[in-house]
Write an enzyme that holds these catalytic residues in place. Structure first.
Site, PDB file in Angstrom:
ATOM      1  N   ARG A 171      29.591  27.180  70.740  1.00  0.00           N
ATOM      2  CA  ARG A 171      28.235  26.996  70.540  1.00  0.00           C
ATOM      3  C   ARG A 171      27.711  26.211  71.698  1.00  0.00           C
ATOM      4  NH1 ARG A 171      24.497  25.123  65.530  1.00  0.00           N
ATOM      5  NH2 ARG A 171      25.537  23.325  65.536  1.00  0.00           N
ATOM      6  N   ASP A 215      24.390  16.250  60.612  1.00  0.00           N
ATOM      7  CA  ASP A 215      24.694  16.431  62.255  1.00  0.00           C
ATOM      8  C   ASP A 215      22.897  16.126  62.425  1.00  0.00           C
ATOM      9  OD1 ASP A 215      23.268  18.812  61.357  1.00  0.00           O
ATOM     10  OD2 ASP A 215      24.700  20.166  62.438  1.00  0.00           O
TER      11      ASP A 215
END
Length: 532
Positions: A165, A446
């Site tokens: 990613r 996160d």
């Protein structure tokens, strides 16, 4: 060498040690420069278009399906067939490209590990370089790690598949400049991973497979399509070699899913329900809409009507077009407390059973300890099939814009406000200290979950919400609670840990971005200025 490194094309502010010299070879720099020179200017125009759309939402407009692209949504077509190896992605694990974590993730009972240069990584130069080298070694099969205690970690003989990613459109890479401007972070991540790994990946029958985050409009994946095509031509690869899964994790993108698949149809293999960023985007996109304010984060689960509609529409859209429909992340993590752990496992089991029953082809976990539960639920639903592309959801009532925009009801409480402050404060402190993935209060947090925490409070202040105990949410109340939570954290962590941390910087940053008149679009933007 201690001064900045200037190639004929790009300027690097960091010295080239042995690690940099392995990664940033003249050939790799030349490839990166060719991408930056060709595609960075268009990135700026796409970001400007984002700002203009947000201005319209702030003035009262709502996101919706685009009448100009109705023919794409209504006509019959499919994306290029999915490679055989990617037919079965029933459980994926995600995390930053830390050497030990990469080994543990690739060795877990999962089909795919998504190495994350975005939400779970604080992009210090050292972490970016080390992460790319770790992935290069993983692709070669030579990755190993020895802990301080002498324990050796190595890859198993049949590790999970690897995906990368890259950073979102909005993020720069400040350590590399072109024409006196920081280059797009996503181009840096993409170029180095592709350049160093494509040959080795293809030799073993795999391929360069990416996740694209934070997309808001089909024009943004059209930008990536041209990057993919240019790279394939440059590296003499057949068209469609590069594959991508696009995260549908913004509110505007849920109305653009057919168009996203269409623009990227030679390369796309699926869409993913990035649920935490999606909730954050709902708050941010509709930040000025006082009638669409969400309650405490703890009350916003996937069985809420607007989130269930999002999941079902993604499945229906993907399967109609021959693409996989990936489910979202369970942020819960195992606990050493037996009672708490039993509760965690049950919650994860219920979440994954719901996704599988809805028709998702796979799901995400953040911890290897949850892989078996997720795998069991999808095995139960899929049986011998690799996926659920046969699930059309044609029996569903049409999912309207109104349903996708419907806010969920619930309470706004002091406890919820304090929980948001604790999460955002601790995450920000960790992020600006160089760690982008943090266990807090039994959840793996996160950037996405921290964004929900701080934007919720911003919106409550901005629209003068009333807590369940009757108090008005004001900047003064927030600052009082922030100060109390900061002192509570100091007490719980101890003086030494607190003193050596960056909690004062984190509290100042949180106070600024939570009480500003204008909603700061991403906490990582001001946070990046505090990173080395």
């Amino acid at each position: 060498m201690t001064d900045s490194v200037i190639s004929s094309t790009l300027t690097f502010s960091q010295p080239f040690t042995h690690a940099e010299k392995q990664l940033l070879t003249p050939e790799a720099i030349d490839f990166l420069h060719s991408l930056v020179a060709r595609f960075a200017p268009e990135r700026d125009r796409l970001l400007k278009a984002r700002e203009q759309r947000q201005q319209r939402y702030d003035q009262g407009a709502l996101p919706g399906f685009d009448s100009e692209t109705a023919s794409i949504r209504e006509n019959a077509w499919q994306v290029r067939p999915i490679p055989e190896l990617l037919h079965d992605r029933r459980v994926e694990i995600t995390g930053p490209p830390d050497r030990k974590m990469v080994i543990n993730a690739l060795n877990a009972n999962v089909k795919v590990f998504m190495a994350d240069f975005e939400d779970s990584l604080a992009p210090t130069w050292q972490k970016l370089v080390d992460g790319q080298l770790a992935l290069r070694d993983a692709v070669k099969g030579t990755l190993s790690f020895t802990s301080e205690a002498g324990k050796i970690y190595q890859l198993r003989s049949d590790p999970a598949l690897l995906m990368c990613r890259v950073r979102g459109l909005h993020l720069d890479e400040k350590h590399v400049e072109w024409r006196d401007r920081a280059i797009p972070g996503g181009l840096f991540d993409f170029a180095l991973y592709l350049f160093h790994n494509v040959d080795a990946l293809l030799e073993k029958g795999h391929g360069p497979w990416f996740y694209l985050p934070k997309t808001e409009h089909a024009s943004e994946v059209a930008w990536w399509r041209e990057i993919f095509r240019f790279s394939e031509d440059r590296l003499d690869l057949p068209r469609g070699t590069i594959k991508a899964t696009v995260l549908i994790e913004t509110l505007p993108a849920v109305f653009q899913m057919d168009e996203i698949l269409w623009e990227l149809r030679d390369h796309v293999v699926g869409l993913n329900c990035g649920r935490w960023d999606y909730i954050f985007s709902y708050i941010k996109t509709l930040g000025q809409h006082g009638e669409r304010i969400l309650p405490d984060r703890q009350q916003i689960s996937m069985d809420q009507p607007f989130l269930d509609a999002y999941s079902r529409l993604l499945i229906k859209t993907c399967h109609r077009r021959g693409a996989l429909a990936m489910g979202g992340m369970s942020a819960l993590i195992p606990s050493k407390d037996e009672e708490r752990n039993a509760w965690v496992m049950q919650k994860v089991r219920e979440d994954k059973a719901r996704e599988a029953a809805n028709g998702h082809d796979g799901t995400w976990v953040a911890h290897p300890g949850l892989a078996d539960i997720a795998m069991a639920e999808f095995n139960r639903q899929l049986g011998d099939r690799p996926n659920q592309l046969h699930v059309s959801r044609e029996q569903d009532n049409p999912i309207t814009a109104e349903r996708l925009l419907l806010p969920c009801r619930g309470k706004r409480t002091e406890a919820g406000m304090r929980a948001n402050i604790r999460v955002a404060l601790q995450y920000l402190e960790s992020w600006i200290s160089g760690n982008g993935c943090v266990p807090i209060d039994g959840l793996m947090e996160d950037a996405a979950t921290a964004e929900i925490a701080r934007t919720s409070i911003w919106q409550w202040i901005h629209h003068r919400q009333i807590l369940s105990d009757g108090r008005l949410v004001t900047a003064a109340l927030f600052e009082q609670l922030l100060d109390e939570e900061l002192h509570a954290l100091q007490h719980s962590l101890g003086e030494e840990r607190f003193r050596h941390g960056r909690f004062a910087d984190a509290a100042a940053l949180m106070a600024q971005i939570t009480t500003d008149d204008e909603l700061v679009p991403f906490l990582t933007l001001p946070g990046y200025r505090l990173l080395p």
